[in-house]
Design a protein around this motif. Sequence first.
Motif, PDB file in Angstrom:
ATOM      1  N   GLY A 128      39.781 -63.171 102.646  1.00 13.35           N
ATOM      2  CA  GLY A 128      39.609 -61.732 102.597  1.00 13.35           C
ATOM      3  C   GLY A 128      38.225 -61.287 102.183  1.00 13.35           C
ATOM      4  N   VAL A 129      37.311 -62.213 101.943  1.00 15.78           N
ATOM      5  CA  VAL A 129      35.970 -61.863 101.488  1.00 15.78           C
ATOM      6  C   VAL A 129      35.131 -61.403 102.670  1.00 15.78           C
ATOM      7  CG1 VAL A 129      33.881 -62.729 100.385  1.00 15.78           C
ATOM      8  CG2 VAL A 129      36.122 -63.499  99.588  1.00 15.78           C
ATOM      9  N   THR A 130      34.460 -60.261 102.513  1.00 14.12           N
ATOM     10  CA  THR A 130      33.654 -59.701 103.591  1.00 14.12           C
ATOM     11  C   THR A 130      32.166 -59.814 103.274  1.00 14.12           C
ATOM     12  OG1 THR A 130      33.586 -57.479 102.650  1.00 14.12           O
ATOM     13  CG2 THR A 130      35.500 -58.046 104.040  1.00 14.12           C
ATOM     14  N   LEU A 131      31.364 -59.526 104.277  1.00 17.41           N
ATOM     15  CA  LEU A 131      29.911 -59.502 104.083  1.00 17.41           C
ATOM     16  C   LEU A 131      29.538 -58.491 103.004  1.00 17.41           C
ATOM     17  CD1 LEU A 131      27.423 -60.829 105.711  1.00 17.41           C
ATOM     18  CD2 LEU A 131      27.140 -58.536 106.646  1.00 17.41           C
ATOM     19  N   ALA A 132      30.241 -57.342 102.983  1.00 21.00           N
ATOM     20  CA  ALA A 132      29.959 -56.313 101.978  1.00 21.00           C
ATOM     21  C   ALA A 132      30.266 -56.821 100.572  1.00 21.00           C
ATOM     22  CB  ALA A 132      30.776 -55.053 102.281  1.00 21.00           C
ATOM     23  N   ASP A 133      31.327 -57.634 100.441  1.00 20.95           N
ATOM     24  CA  ASP A 133      31.649 -58.207  99.132  1.00 20.95           C
ATOM     25  C   ASP A 133      30.507 -59.096  98.642  1.00 20.95           C
ATOM     26  OD1 ASP A 133      34.180 -57.004  99.092  1.00 20.95           O
ATOM     27  OD2 ASP A 133      35.079 -58.697 100.182  1.00 20.95           O
ATOM     28  N   VAL A 134      29.973 -59.899  99.536  1.00 19.85           N
ATOM     29  CA  VAL A 134      28.854 -60.775  99.179  1.00 19.85           C
ATOM     30  C   VAL A 134      27.642 -59.947  98.779  1.00 19.85           C
ATOM     31  CG1 VAL A 134      27.270 -62.559 100.023  1.00 19.85           C
ATOM     32  CG2 VAL A 134      29.679 -62.646 100.663  1.00 19.85           C
ATOM     33  N   GLY A 158      23.944 -58.037  94.773  1.00 22.83           N
ATOM     34  CA  GLY A 158      23.101 -56.890  94.450  1.00 22.83           C
ATOM     35  C   GLY A 158      22.078 -56.580  95.514  1.00 22.83           C
ATOM     36  N   VAL A 159      22.436 -56.829  96.787  1.00 25.21           N
ATOM     37  CA  VAL A 159      21.543 -56.540  97.908  1.00 25.21           C
ATOM     38  C   VAL A 159      22.340 -55.806  98.981  1.00 25.21           C
ATOM     39  CG1 VAL A 159      20.057 -58.536  97.449  1.00 25.21           C
ATOM     40  CG2 VAL A 159      22.013 -58.777  99.008  1.00 25.21           C
ATOM     41  N   SER A 160      21.686 -55.431 100.065  1.00 25.64           N
ATOM     42  CA  SER A 160      22.380 -54.734 101.150  1.00 25.64           C
ATOM     43  C   SER A 160      23.082 -55.739 102.061  1.00 25.64           C
ATOM     44  CB  SER A 160      21.386 -53.923 101.970  1.00 25.64           C
ATOM     45  OG  SER A 160      20.524 -54.798 102.692  1.00 25.64           O
ATOM     46  N   SER A 161      24.037 -55.226 102.828  1.00 19.95           N
ATOM     47  CA  SER A 161      24.730 -56.082 103.804  1.00 19.95           C
ATOM     48  C   SER A 161      23.754 -56.630 104.837  1.00 19.95           C
ATOM     49  CB  SER A 161      25.845 -55.298 104.497  1.00 19.95           C
ATOM     50  OG  SER A 161      26.855 -54.944 103.575  1.00 19.95           O
ATOM     51  N   MET A 162      22.767 -55.826 105.231  1.00 23.31           N
ATOM     52  CA  MET A 162      21.773 -56.290 106.186  1.00 23.31           C
ATOM     53  C   MET A 162      20.973 -57.459 105.614  1.00 23.31           C
ATOM     54  SD  MET A 162      20.460 -56.077 109.152  1.00 23.31           S
ATOM     55  CE  MET A 162      20.989 -54.476 109.790  1.00 23.31           C
ATOM     56  N   THR A 163      20.671 -57.393 104.333  1.00 22.11           N
ATOM     57  CA  THR A 163      19.916 -58.483 103.702  1.00 22.11           C
ATOM     58  C   THR A 163      20.743 -59.764 103.670  1.00 22.11           C
ATOM     59  OG1 THR A 163      18.659 -56.946 102.331  1.00 22.11           O
ATOM     60  CG2 THR A 163      18.768 -59.225 101.579  1.00 22.11           C
ATOM     61  N   VAL A 164      22.044 -59.616 103.396  1.00 21.02           N
ATOM     62  CA  VAL A 164      22.922 -60.790 103.422  1.00 21.02           C
ATOM     63  C   VAL A 164      22.942 -61.400 104.814  1.00 21.02           C
ATOM     64  CG1 VAL A 164      25.290 -61.601 103.192  1.00 21.02           C
ATOM     65  CG2 VAL A 164      24.360 -59.990 101.530  1.00 21.02           C
ATOM     66  N   SER A 165      23.077 -60.550 105.825  1.00 24.10           N
ATOM     67  CA  SER A 165      23.103 -61.035 107.201  1.00 24.10           C
ATOM     68  C   SER A 165      21.814 -61.769 107.539  1.00 24.10           C
ATOM     69  CB  SER A 165      23.305 -59.859 108.167  1.00 24.10           C
ATOM     70  OG  SER A 165      23.298 -60.311 109.500  1.00 24.10           O
ATOM     71  N   LEU A 209      32.183 -66.590  95.852  1.00 26.88           N
ATOM     72  CA  LEU A 209      33.298 -65.889  96.489  1.00 26.88           C
ATOM     73  C   LEU A 209      34.040 -66.745  97.514  1.00 26.88           C
ATOM     74  CD1 LEU A 209      31.586 -62.421  97.049  1.00 26.88           C
ATOM     75  CD2 LEU A 209      33.164 -63.066  95.216  1.00 26.88           C
ATOM     76  N   GLY A 210      33.462 -67.876  97.883  1.00 26.72           N
ATOM     77  CA  GLY A 210      34.088 -68.713  98.911  1.00 26.72           C
ATOM     78  C   GLY A 210      33.992 -68.082 100.284  1.00 26.72           C
ATOM     79  N   GLN A 228      13.965 -66.236  96.623  1.00 26.31           N
ATOM     80  CA  GLN A 228      14.804 -65.663  95.572  1.00 26.31           C
ATOM     81  C   GLN A 228      16.023 -64.959  96.156  1.00 26.31           C
ATOM     82  OE1 GLN A 228      11.541 -65.290  95.859  1.00 26.31           O
ATOM     83  NE2 GLN A 228      10.659 -66.235  93.979  1.00 26.31           N
ATOM     84  N   VAL A 229      15.829 -64.228  97.251  1.00 28.37           N
ATOM     85  CA  VAL A 229      16.944 -63.523  97.883  1.00 28.37           C
ATOM     86  C   VAL A 229      17.925 -64.524  98.481  1.00 28.37           C
ATOM     87  CG1 VAL A 229      17.589 -62.028  99.815  1.00 28.37           C
ATOM     88  CG2 VAL A 229      15.714 -61.372  98.292  1.00 28.37           C
ATOM     89  N   ARG A 230      17.400 -65.546  99.136  1.00 24.53           N
ATOM     90  CA  ARG A 230      18.281 -66.567  99.721  1.00 24.53           C
ATOM     91  C   ARG A 230      19.142 -67.211  98.639  1.00 24.53           C
ATOM     92  NH1 ARG A 230      13.708 -68.395 102.776  1.00 24.53           N
ATOM     93  NH2 ARG A 230      13.642 -70.327 101.570  1.00 24.53           N
ATOM     94  N   GLU A 231      18.532 -67.483  97.505  1.00 28.78           N
ATOM     95  CA  GLU A 231      19.277 -68.126  96.420  1.00 28.78           C
ATOM     96  C   GLU A 231      20.348 -67.195  95.862  1.00 28.78           C
ATOM     97  OE1 GLU A 231      16.244 -69.302  93.689  1.00 28.78           O
ATOM     98  OE2 GLU A 231      15.791 -71.175  94.762  1.00 28.78           O
ATOM     99  N   ARG A 232      20.058 -65.906  95.723  1.00 29.54           N
ATOM    100  CA  ARG A 232      21.054 -64.945  95.225  1.00 29.54           C
ATOM    101  C   ARG A 232      22.211 -64.814  96.194  1.00 29.54           C
ATOM    102  NH1 ARG A 232      17.637 -59.700  93.932  1.00 29.54           N
ATOM    103  NH2 ARG A 232      19.723 -58.773  93.700  1.00 29.54           N
ATOM    104  N   VAL A 233      21.896 -64.743  97.485  1.00 26.68           N
ATOM    105  CA  VAL A 233      22.948 -64.624  98.494  1.00 26.68           C
ATOM    106  C   VAL A 233      23.792 -65.887  98.537  1.00 26.68           C
ATOM    107  CG1 VAL A 233      23.386 -64.456 100.975  1.00 26.68           C
ATOM    108  CG2 VAL A 233      21.710 -62.934  99.892  1.00 26.68           C
ATOM    109  N   GLN A 234      23.150 -67.050  98.485  1.00 25.45           N
ATOM    110  CA  GLN A 234      23.912 -68.293  98.516  1.00 25.45           C
ATOM    111  C   GLN A 234      24.795 -68.433  97.289  1.00 25.45           C
ATOM    112  OE1 GLN A 234      23.969 -70.455 101.220  1.00 25.45           O
ATOM    113  NE2 GLN A 234      25.758 -71.159 100.083  1.00 25.45           N
TER     114      GLN A 234
END
Length: 332
Positions: A7-13, A18-25, A49-50, A37-43
């Motif tokens: 049930g985990v979404t891109l928005a949850d990540v 603490g970044v935007s969905s576009m940044t996660v993508s 969250l799995g 630094q951003v890559r490490e936070r997203v990872q």
Amino acid sequence: MKGTGKGVTLADVARHAGVSSMTVSRALNRPDIVTVQVRERVQAAVDALGYIPNRMAGTLAGGGPVRLLPMVLPTLHHSVYVPFLEGVQRGLTQPGWQLAIDLTEYDPQREWRAAEQFLSLRPDVMVLAGTDHDPRVLPALRRFGVRIIEVMDARPDPADLLIGYDHAQAGTMAARHLIERGYRHLAYASCLGVGDARNARRMQAFRAEAERCGVPCAAENIEEPSSIEVGVTLLRRLLTREPGVDAIYFSNDDVAAGALFECLRQGLSVPGRVAILGHNDMSISAHVHPALSTVFTPREEIGAEVARRLNAPTLKGGLVTFPCELRPRQTT
């Protein structure tokens, strides 16, 4: 703490990192255009969250129904899995199935990476070789509701559906054959013995049966993919270290053929000086000279049973086993 994944979404990540969905993508799909630094936070958020991205979303827009059938197999270095794949391919009668194959080369980490990539495509079912997996694989498949088909093995407690044969039974059968033929100093020769749990079970059963019959049994292993060249090396090592060995059971027919060729090169009589027994009954076995004795394994039948189960309206779990067969020829 790990999330449920499903049930985990891109928005949850994005919220967790603490970044935007576009940044996660971008971090997941174009990591070269974001900072370390951003890559490490997203990872870190993905791991916490799995999350596994749904790469199938949008892929089939406008197309007909496609049912992905991912298969995580050990190797295509030799032809052992070819009859299995042919059995699956020929047997599937329901339209839309698309086979996708990834290989582990008997590395559990690679099995997990393959399963993770396939999960991003949200399949309904996944085919795995054997019953010994990276510890992350089965929980992840269950979390996403993916049906599991394990093949080429047999155990009483399958994860879901298990279709295969008993490797311990094959090892016992091989030892009995050689002992009944009068051989009194056996050996088991294999490659990738540590990484291949099914091979290890055959070896253990082979040696146990020899011990039960009071017959000494040596073992030799090379941690390399199966090949004719490996068979040559295995034979040389065994006859140097254990000169009394008079019969060898090889983990695959191509290594057995390599050993046979080396015996012929050295002028060693087969089976007079040493008997050679292979495993799988590959196409080469009946056509070398002398013809190779081997243990037939029902690889095409297993593939056909996978297809039959997938053709059914409902995929039922359980254990389906096929018998092995000793095929004695000239080398024993």
